[in-house]
Design a protein around this motif. Sequence first.
Motif, mmCIF file in Angstrom:
data_model
loop_
_atom_site.group_PDB
_atom_site.id
_atom_site.type_symbol
_atom_site.label_atom_id
_atom_site.label_comp_id
_atom_site.label_asym_id
_atom_site.label_seq_id
_atom_site.Cartn_x
_atom_site.Cartn_y
_atom_site.Cartn_z
ATOM 1 N N THR A 75 -39.909 -6.520 31.244
ATOM 2 C CA THR A 75 -40.096 -7.029 29.884
ATOM 3 C C THR A 75 -41.530 -7.444 29.648
ATOM 4 N N ALA A 82 -47.156 -3.351 24.129
ATOM 5 C CA ALA A 82 -47.127 -3.582 22.685
ATOM 6 C C ALA A 82 -48.407 -4.246 22.206
ATOM 7 N N VAL A 255 -41.635 -5.531 19.010
ATOM 8 C CA VAL A 255 -41.556 -5.627 20.464
ATOM 9 C C VAL A 255 -41.935 -7.028 20.935
ATOM 10 N N GLY A 259 -39.232 -8.963 22.803
ATOM 11 C CA GLY A 259 -39.645 -9.194 24.180
ATOM 12 C C GLY A 259 -39.441 -10.637 24.592
ATOM 13 N N PRO A 299 -36.330 -4.357 23.506
ATOM 14 C CA PRO A 299 -37.729 -3.926 23.305
ATOM 15 C C PRO A 299 -37.954 -2.468 23.675
ATOM 16 N N PHE A 303 -39.113 0.527 21.233
ATOM 17 C CA PHE A 303 -40.281 1.317 21.620
ATOM 18 C C PHE A 303 -39.961 2.817 21.603
#
Length: 333
Positions: A75, A82, A255, A259, A299, A303
């Motif tokens: 993560t 990001a 994200v 995240g 996330p 993505f």
Amino acid sequence: MREGVTTASSVRSIDGYGERALHWLVLSGNRIAVAAVLLAAVVGVFATLTQVGLLAVGPRSAAASAFASGFISGTVTLVTIALSINQLILSRVFGSPDELFEQLDGTRDLRRRVRDHAGDAVVPNDPAEFLGLVAETLTERANRLDSARRNADADLPDELGDYAAGIAAYGESITAKIESGTAIVNVLEVILGTEYARNLTATEQVRNEYGDRLSETATAELDAIEDLLEAIAVTRQFFKTLSLQQDFARLSRVVAYTGLLALVVSVALALVYRPDSVTVPAGTLPLVVSVGIGVIVTPMAVFIAYMFRAATIARQTVSVGPFAPPADRTDDG
């Protein structure tokens, strides 16, 4: 005209349920909705596998160490990516006054060309309306070319009329698929195909074969058609830049949000496990772990959803001029 050089009379259409589903997944669908579909699939797979016993999530399994180390590090890495994307977007926004003026002059020159050919006092700012104006003007100029051909003293072949009809139909097909106020990506997908390139090639062929037999009026209309097709090519690349910048900016923000949530859930699930027991009823542990994994991979799902569209747009807009992008070549791997 030479064999094999023809006009494209319409933009591409998506037919069939499978093709439409794939088109929605990689391009037209809302990226958050696409990410939600991916997450639902992940949660469903993990829930099924844990229920049938193929995946062990009990107190003595390796799930605790996975949540405590692997998922947390993954993560953090994804959030770092990001942030790097966000820095890339910022680097495209910044520039010296000279560079910004150059970009502004290029945009104004494109709008000026379209305005001159359309004969309008003002060119719309809305991307959909702008492309619609280009398409409508292209249709009008093609019809004028056909009228000039029919009224010409010289004996011009029917192929020239077929060319004009094809260009007019191409403009009408763009107009029919454009809706005012839609997102740039929805405007962009209308002109992602290679039709403009084929029509540019056909225009060059017409000029080479019949240019010396055309009247001044017909030549002016042919020049306008070529200029408008070039405007579509440039507009496509410009809209691609805007669309990708918007998507990457949203991606970095989403994200970052997800995240943080994924990191908290990873820590929480790691603390659920004790050396020989868990803090939740054992019967609910498979569901808790499956949902938790869904939150943790959010996330990554976001993505992937945005990368689907970015890769599709980039692949289908490789060429600026009259060349077929690799995605439409039959020998492409």
